[in-house]
Motif scaffolding. Structure first.
Motif, mmCIF file in Angstrom:
data_model
loop_
_atom_site.group_PDB
_atom_site.id
_atom_site.type_symbol
_atom_site.label_atom_id
_atom_site.label_comp_id
_atom_site.label_asym_id
_atom_site.label_seq_id
_atom_site.Cartn_x
_atom_site.Cartn_y
_atom_site.Cartn_z
ATOM 1 N N LEU A 48 25.919 37.264 26.372
ATOM 2 C CA LEU A 48 26.201 36.033 27.120
ATOM 3 C C LEU A 48 27.659 35.935 27.553
ATOM 4 O O LEU A 48 28.086 34.897 28.074
ATOM 5 N N ALA A 49 28.419 37.007 27.353
ATOM 6 C CA ALA A 49 29.864 36.961 27.591
ATOM 7 C C ALA A 49 30.222 36.545 29.016
ATOM 8 O O ALA A 49 31.217 35.846 29.233
ATOM 9 N N GLU A 50 29.438 36.961 29.999
ATOM 10 C CA GLU A 50 29.755 36.649 31.392
ATOM 11 C C GLU A 50 28.914 35.495 31.939
ATOM 12 O O GLU A 50 28.962 35.205 33.144
ATOM 13 N N GLU A 51 28.140 34.874 31.082
ATOM 14 C CA GLU A 51 27.243 33.812 31.527
ATOM 15 C C GLU A 51 27.962 32.464 31.598
ATOM 16 O O GLU A 51 28.811 32.156 30.752
ATOM 17 N N SER B 278 30.271 20.129 16.496
ATOM 18 C CA SER B 278 29.697 21.475 16.420
ATOM 19 C C SER B 278 30.138 22.346 17.591
ATOM 20 O O SER B 278 29.967 23.569 17.559
ATOM 21 N N TYR B 279 30.699 21.742 18.630
ATOM 22 C CA TYR B 279 31.199 22.498 19.780
ATOM 23 C C TYR B 279 32.161 23.595 19.316
ATOM 24 O O TYR B 279 32.074 24.750 19.736
ATOM 25 N N SER B 280 33.113 23.216 18.453
ATOM 26 C CA SER B 280 34.126 24.180 17.997
ATOM 27 C C SER B 280 33.495 25.333 17.242
ATOM 28 O O SER B 280 33.962 26.479 17.332
ATOM 29 N N GLN B 281 32.427 25.056 16.487
ATOM 30 C CA GLN B 281 31.762 26.122 15.752
ATOM 31 C C GLN B 281 31.101 27.115 16.712
ATOM 32 O O GLN B 281 31.138 28.328 16.501
ATOM 33 N N ILE B 282 30.493 26.606 17.779
ATOM 34 C CA ILE B 282 29.866 27.483 18.772
ATOM 35 C C ILE B 282 30.925 28.363 19.430
ATOM 36 O O ILE B 282 30.729 29.576 19.620
ATOM 37 N N PHE C 296 34.203 37.114 22.875
ATOM 38 C CA PHE C 296 34.381 36.381 24.130
ATOM 39 C C PHE C 296 34.468 34.884 23.873
ATOM 40 O O PHE C 296 34.036 34.379 22.836
ATOM 41 N N SER C 297 35.036 34.188 24.840
ATOM 42 C CA SER C 297 35.043 32.728 24.841
ATOM 43 C C SER C 297 34.083 32.259 25.925
ATOM 44 O O SER C 297 34.158 32.745 27.060
ATOM 45 N N PRO C 298 33.170 31.362 25.592
ATOM 46 C CA PRO C 298 32.179 30.941 26.589
ATOM 47 C C PRO C 298 32.822 30.275 27.804
ATOM 48 O O PRO C 298 33.768 29.504 27.672
ATOM 49 N N LYS C 299 32.277 30.593 28.977
ATOM 50 C CA LYS C 299 32.754 29.998 30.219
ATOM 51 C C LYS C 299 31.974 28.702 30.464
ATOM 52 O O LYS C 299 30.855 28.717 30.981
ATOM 53 N N VAL C 300 32.551 27.599 30.068
ATOM 54 C CA VAL C 300 31.874 26.313 30.173
ATOM 55 C C VAL C 300 32.012 25.785 31.601
ATOM 56 O O VAL C 300 33.120 25.494 32.059
#
Length: 300
Positions: free
Chosen positions: A190-193, A205-209, A218-222
């Motif tokens: 999901l790195a580029e999703e 729980s956002y920080s845990q995700i 990777f860091s999710p692209k929100v």
């Protein structure tokens, strides 16, 4: 002042219409009973019995007073019963703060157990965001809430946090997404999703995700934020992005969304029940016991 014993003596005489039988029923001598009735009549300033008639009869005022005196004892019995039920946590009111995750997970099971055991307890379910739950607990707007861990409020001395269950995280993605063909999906896939996630200031729980994603590189692209689970799923169904949710999200059969487990990793969210440390409510205690019992049976 008229005492309850005066009313009890009067009711006995009024029902027996005989001082001797009433005295025997009350386990006292007849002369003191007659004196107590005379004293009651003096306090009331009226005559309750026609003593010259045989058998003894109530005056019209006495008949009315008998009806009202019986009501006094009935109300007293009801007061005692109600107080005993409150002391056992059988009646009263409990305001429960809930969110989408909790409502889709363990809440239905808790209600199925709690309501039959305590049918006279009024349960008020208030849907609020995670950040609002703690504030409303502090302000005494709600009595108990459910939060994910870790939580920035865990060290608040005014609150109790009790972990009750751990639930796996899953991936939710549009049904037309290429990854939907896989039965399991590696998190790093999901790195580029684009991601749909809740606002970090509203859902702890956002920080845990974010941390879980960073652990695999990777860091999710929100690209879009949404607070409520049903809204998140609507955005996923619309092709806005993918997301990570607790497994209970699968109870929401959202058209256009598929759920897949995360391959090779046991990623979980921990859920805790939260309440004020100074709250000694018996109803709260009983609700906590039911919650712990249900969590043990369902998830252990």
């Amino acid at each position: 002042m008229i005492e309850l014993r005066h009313l009890r003596y009067f009711i006995a005489v009024a029902e027996e219409l005989n001082f001797s039988r009433a005295a025997e029923r009350l386990h006292i001598a007849q002369p003191p009973l007659s004196q107590q009735i005379q004293a009651l009549e003096a306090k009331l300033g009226l005559q309750l019995f026609e003593r010259k008639k045989r058998p003894l009869q109530l005056t019209t005022a006495g008949q009315v007073f008998l009806t009202e005196a019986r009501l006094v004892f009935l109300q007293l019995e009801q007061a005692i019963t109600s107080a005993q039920k409150v002391s056992r946590g059988e009646i009263g009111r409990l305001v429960v703060g809930t969110n989408s995750s909790f409502a889709n997970s363990i809440l239905p099971d808790i209600l199925q157990v709690f309501r039959p055991l305590f049918p006279e307890v009024i349960l008020v379910l208030r849907e609020v965001s995670s950040s609002q739950q703690v504030n409303q607990l502090r302000d005494r707007q709600i009595d108990i809430a459910f939060e994910s861990l870790p939580n920035p409020n865990c060290y608040d001395s005014a609150l109790n946090f009790l972990p009750i269950l751990q639930e796996p995280l899953i991936i939710a993605l549009p049904e037309t997404h290429p990854l939907a063909a896989q039965t399991e999906i590696p998190l790093k896939a999901l790195a580029e999703e684009p991601f749909v996630l809740p606002p970090p200031d509203l859902v702890p729980s956002y920080s845990q995700i974010i941390n879980l994603c960073q652990q695999v590189g990777f860091s999710p692209k929100v690209v879009q934020e949404a607070t409520w689970m049903v809204t998140v799923l609507g955005l996923v169904a619309g092709g806005v992005g993918v997301t990570l949710l607790p497994a209970n999200a699968q109870n929401l059969q959202r058209t256009g969304v598929v759920y897949r487990p995360i391959q090779g990793q046991n990623l979980t969210l921990q859920l805790a029940v939260v309440w004020r440390r100074d709250d000694s409510s018996v109803i709260l205690h009983e609700f906590l016991e039911v919650t712990k019992s249900v969590a043990r049976q369902k998830f252990n």
